[in-house]
Design an enzyme around this catalytic site. Structure first.
Site, PDB file in Angstrom:
ATOM      1  N   ASP A 196      37.211  35.593  42.135  1.00 51.75           N
ATOM      2  CA  ASP A 196      38.610  35.990  41.912  1.00 51.75           C
ATOM      3  C   ASP A 196      39.309  34.755  41.354  1.00 51.75           C
ATOM      4  OD1 ASP A 196      41.092  37.270  41.982  1.00 51.75           O
ATOM      5  OD2 ASP A 196      41.370  37.053  44.144  1.00 51.75           O
ATOM      6  N   GLN A 242      41.453  47.119  47.683  1.00 55.41           N
ATOM      7  CA  GLN A 242      40.540  46.547  46.686  1.00 55.41           C
ATOM      8  C   GLN A 242      39.107  46.563  47.204  1.00 55.41           C
ATOM      9  OE1 GLN A 242      41.273  45.081  43.471  1.00 55.41           O
ATOM     10  NE2 GLN A 242      39.066  45.364  43.396  1.00 55.41           N
ATOM     11  N   CYS A 289      38.074  41.473  41.049  1.00 54.57           N
ATOM     12  CA  CYS A 289      39.136  42.468  41.271  1.00 54.57           C
ATOM     13  C   CYS A 289      40.103  42.554  40.100  1.00 54.57           C
ATOM     14  CB  CYS A 289      39.876  42.165  42.569  1.00 54.57           C
ATOM     15  SG  CYS A 289      40.802  40.609  42.536  1.00 54.57           S
ATOM     16  N   ARG A 349      39.426  51.912  41.768  1.00 57.72           N
ATOM     17  CA  ARG A 349      40.660  51.807  42.549  1.00 57.72           C
ATOM     18  C   ARG A 349      41.299  53.192  42.662  1.00 57.72           C
ATOM     19  NH1 ARG A 349      43.388  47.013  43.105  1.00 57.72           N
ATOM     20  NH2 ARG A 349      44.451  48.233  44.702  1.00 57.72           N
TER      21      ARG A 349
HETATM   22  N1   CP Z   1      43.186  43.918  41.624  1.00 55.99           N
HETATM   23  C1   CP Z   1      44.489  44.177  41.738  1.00 55.99           C
HETATM   24  O1   CP Z   1      45.033  44.378  42.837  1.00 55.99           O
HETATM   25  O2   CP Z   1      45.145  44.227  40.551  1.00 55.99           O
HETATM   26  P1   CP Z   1      46.712  44.291  40.337  1.00 55.99           P
HETATM   27  O3   CP Z   1      47.294  42.983  40.790  1.00 55.99           O
HETATM   28  O4   CP Z   1      46.881  44.512  38.870  1.00 55.99           O
HETATM   29  O5   CP Z   1      47.277  45.428  41.151  1.00 55.99           O
HETATM   30  N1  NVA Z   2      43.931  36.806  44.972  1.00 57.98           N
HETATM   31  C1  NVA Z   2      44.761  37.432  43.969  1.00 57.98           C
HETATM   32  C2  NVA Z   2      44.410  38.872  43.835  1.00 57.98           C
HETATM   33  C3  NVA Z   2      45.202  39.623  42.796  1.00 57.98           C
HETATM   34  C4  NVA Z   2      44.833  41.065  42.728  1.00 57.98           C
HETATM   35  C5  NVA Z   2      46.233  37.227  44.312  1.00 57.98           C
HETATM   36  O1  NVA Z   2      46.585  37.272  45.503  1.00 57.98           O
HETATM   37  O2  NVA Z   2      47.015  36.991  43.397  1.00 57.98           O
END
Ligand code: CP
Ligand code: NVA
Length: 302
Positions: A214, A134, A251, A279
């Site tokens: 996030d 990411q 993200c 990505r």
């Molecule tokens: N940002 C990210 O990793 O998205 P996903 O959880 O959809 O893979």
């Molecule tokens: N911090 C989040 C990111 C998801 C892409 C998680 O770990 O769920």
């Protein structure tokens, strides 16, 4: 002695020069997105998930296929590792079938153990500790939008989580300054080089080039109280503190009107879909690097 296997698990272990080279390749691969070089023809990637995913799964799958390779996707719960099979046997067997494996695995330690037994590259598709793929896509996006990352001020708001800690690892490698603004009980005990903590969100956003957040509730933390995060919400007032031309990143997936308000998402400052697209381009360059020296033949262009 065989060649060192190119795992993509921890950014500091890979090193600044290599990571910058991977980003450079990602820009080139993006420029060729409608005519992708068949760098990975005949190669196979296994993708294993113990958590949900949209972007990681699709971008790796499309990246492999566009570069001429194949994928096998499995939920970890469907595999014998969810029964009594060991990480060692899982790793040794995967190493006989495919050329690389990408895992989304909650336990970072288990991923590192799997890598110790593997004779193929292991790629970190996110653990509870980090999300390096990411961050590579995010840096690619910042380079595109702002012309570079070195010397930029990136301000992070909300939870101190796996994505934030990976920005923290990347800061000294890429030479940007990271400001972390979270509820005071989440203030990191020890900060990496190039990182500072500022409790007051508005002060943290001041003159930032990038505002990033996030979810407040990462996967596996369902049921967590979110009230304490409200002062760290990214909203127009917070965005107004940043530099003119500052960008907003996330993200994804987004929880609208929690960590970011809908009106911020609807402004030109928000680059979230370019970030998501990147990505794919970052993944291609990561795969090409991992596989270039792993005992398999990565084709040279032309
Ligand atoms: N940002 C990210 O990793 O998205 P996903 O959880 O959809 O893979
Ligand atoms: N911090 C989040 C990111 C998801 C892409 C998680 O770990 O769920």
């Amino acid at each position: 002695m065989g060649k060192k296997i190119r795992h993509f698990i921890n950014l500091p272990a890979i090193g600044a020069d290599t990571l910058k080279g991977i980003l450079k390749h990602a820009h080139a691969l993006k420029a060729e997105k409608y005519n992708p070089p068949q760098l990975l023809e005949g190669l196979s990637l296994a993708m294993v998930f113990d958590k949900r995913s949209t972007r990681t799964r699709i971008s790796f799958e499309v990246a492999m296929k566009q570069l001429g390779g194949h994928t096998v996707v499995m939920g970890m719960g469907e595999m014998q590792i969810a029964g009594s099979e060991t990480i060692e046997d899982t790793s040794k067997v995967l190493s006989r079938f495919v050329d690389a494996v990408m895992l989304r695995m909650s336990s970072h330690e288990n991923m590192e153990e799997l890598a110790r037994w593997a004779t193929i590259p292991v790629i970190n598709g996110m653990t509870d500790q980090s999300h390096p793929c990411q961050i590579m896509a995010d840096l690619l996006t910042i380079e595109e939008k702002l012309g570079g990352v070195e010397g930029k001020k990136i301000a992070w708001f909300g939870d101190y989580n796996n994505v934030c800690t990976t920005f923290e690892q990347a800061a000294p490698l890429f030479g940007f300054d990271l400001v972390i603004s979270t509820p005071p009980d989440l203030q990191p005990a020890k900060l990496g080089a190039h990182a500072t903590y500022i409790e007051d969100a508005k002060a943290a956003a001041k003159d930032a080039d990038v505002i990033v957040t996030d979810t407040w509730v990462s996967m596996g933390q369902e049921g967590k109280a979110i009230e304490k995060f409200m002062p760290y919400q990214v909203n127009p007032e917070l965005m107004a503190q940043a530099k003119d031309g500052a960008i907003f990143m996330h993200c994804m997936p987004i929880h609208q009107n929690e960590e970011v308000t809908k009106d911020v998402l609807n402004t030109p400052a928000s680059v979230i879909y370019d970030e998501a697209e990147n990505r794919l381009h970052a993944q291609k360059a990561i795969l090409a690097w991992c596989l270039a020296d792993a005992g398999v033949r990565v084709k040279k262009k032309g």
